[in-house]
Design a protein around this motif. Structure first.
Motif, PDB file in Angstrom:
ATOM      1  N   THR A 173      21.400  44.126 124.582  1.00 44.80           N
ATOM      2  CA  THR A 173      21.595  42.551 124.203  1.00 44.80           C
ATOM      3  C   THR A 173      23.112  42.283 123.528  1.00 44.80           C
ATOM      4  N   ASN A 174      23.463  43.260 122.510  1.00 45.88           N
ATOM      5  CA  ASN A 174      24.782  42.953 121.903  1.00 45.88           C
ATOM      6  C   ASN A 174      24.874  44.191 121.138  1.00 45.88           C
ATOM      7  N   GLY A 175      26.357  44.700 120.834  1.00 44.60           N
ATOM      8  CA  GLY A 175      26.487  45.786 120.339  1.00 44.60           C
ATOM      9  C   GLY A 175      26.509  47.022 121.399  1.00 44.60           C
ATOM     10  N   LEU A 187      16.038  48.263 119.260  1.00 39.51           N
ATOM     11  CA  LEU A 187      16.641  48.406 117.975  1.00 39.51           C
ATOM     12  C   LEU A 187      17.636  47.371 117.657  1.00 39.51           C
ATOM     13  N   PRO A 188      17.728  46.924 116.573  1.00 36.08           N
ATOM     14  CA  PRO A 188      18.540  45.843 116.195  1.00 36.08           C
ATOM     15  C   PRO A 188      20.200  46.565 116.115  1.00 36.08           C
ATOM     16  N   LYS A 189      21.036  45.884 116.436  1.00 30.93           N
ATOM     17  CA  LYS A 189      22.378  46.127 116.555  1.00 30.93           C
ATOM     18  C   LYS A 189      22.861  46.989 115.415  1.00 30.93           C
ATOM     19  N   ILE A 193      30.989  47.629 127.761  1.00 34.32           N
ATOM     20  CA  ILE A 193      29.714  47.119 128.088  1.00 34.32           C
ATOM     21  C   ILE A 193      30.217  45.589 128.317  1.00 34.32           C
ATOM     22  N   LEU A 194      31.165  44.926 127.562  1.00 34.15           N
ATOM     23  CA  LEU A 194      31.232  43.447 127.696  1.00 34.15           C
ATOM     24  C   LEU A 194      31.888  43.519 129.127  1.00 34.15           C
ATOM     25  N   LYS A 195      32.792  44.239 129.464  1.00 30.95           N
ATOM     26  CA  LYS A 195      33.604  43.991 130.751  1.00 30.95           C
ATOM     27  C   LYS A 195      32.540  44.134 132.160  1.00 30.95           C
ATOM     28  N   ALA A 196      31.615  44.986 131.958  1.00 29.15           N
ATOM     29  CA  ALA A 196      30.561  45.127 132.979  1.00 29.15           C
ATOM     30  C   ALA A 196      29.550  44.057 132.792  1.00 29.15           C
ATOM     31  N   LYS A 197      29.326  43.407 131.885  1.00 27.25           N
ATOM     32  CA  LYS A 197      28.369  42.171 131.728  1.00 27.25           C
ATOM     33  C   LYS A 197      29.289  41.119 132.371  1.00 27.25           C
TER      34      LYS A 197
END
Length: 123
Positions: A25-27, A62-64, A88-92
């Motif tokens: 989700t994030n991180g 698990l939270p970030k 990860i952000l590039k892949a998203k």
């Protein structure tokens, strides 16, 4: 008359690693590595009695901040984590682009089809 049966469960404890899974989700993401330590070997009936109840999907998240603390405890630096988050952000973003292009692709096909029909009428 074929049958399958299981006798024992061999427990393995896999290493946790910094992962590049774009579904996070994030991180940063935590994954399982290939290395493991062998745990105990139990008869399957005993395993079934001892194992915990299955957790609901939301209990597995698990939270970030928890993931980042776990990764730091495993020896990853803040720079390692930040670098993984960038990947990860590039892949998203590539996934978003693909989804957007899929919508445009059907529009392009419709225009090409209409163009062929018009050319067919005019020739």
């Amino acid at each position: 008359n074929l049958s399958v049966s299981f006798n024992n469960v061999q427990v393995r404890y896999y290493e946790r690693i910094l992962d590049l899974n774009p579904s996070v989700t994030n991180g940063a993401a935590i994954g399982l590595g290939w290395r493991y330590k062998k745990g105990g070997k139990l008869p399957i009936d005993e395993w079934e009695l001892r194992k915990d109840e299955a957790r609901r999907p939301n209990e597995l998240l698990l939270p970030k901040h928890v993931r980042e603390r776990m990764l730091k405890d495993l020896g990853y630096t803040q720079q390692d984590i930040a670098s993984a988050v960038r990947v990860i952000l590039k892949a998203k973003n590539k996934r978003k682009q693909t989804v957007q292009n899929l919508g445009a692709e059907s529009m392009e096909e419709a225009v090409e089809s209409a163009t062929r029909r018009v050319k067919g009428i005019l020739s």
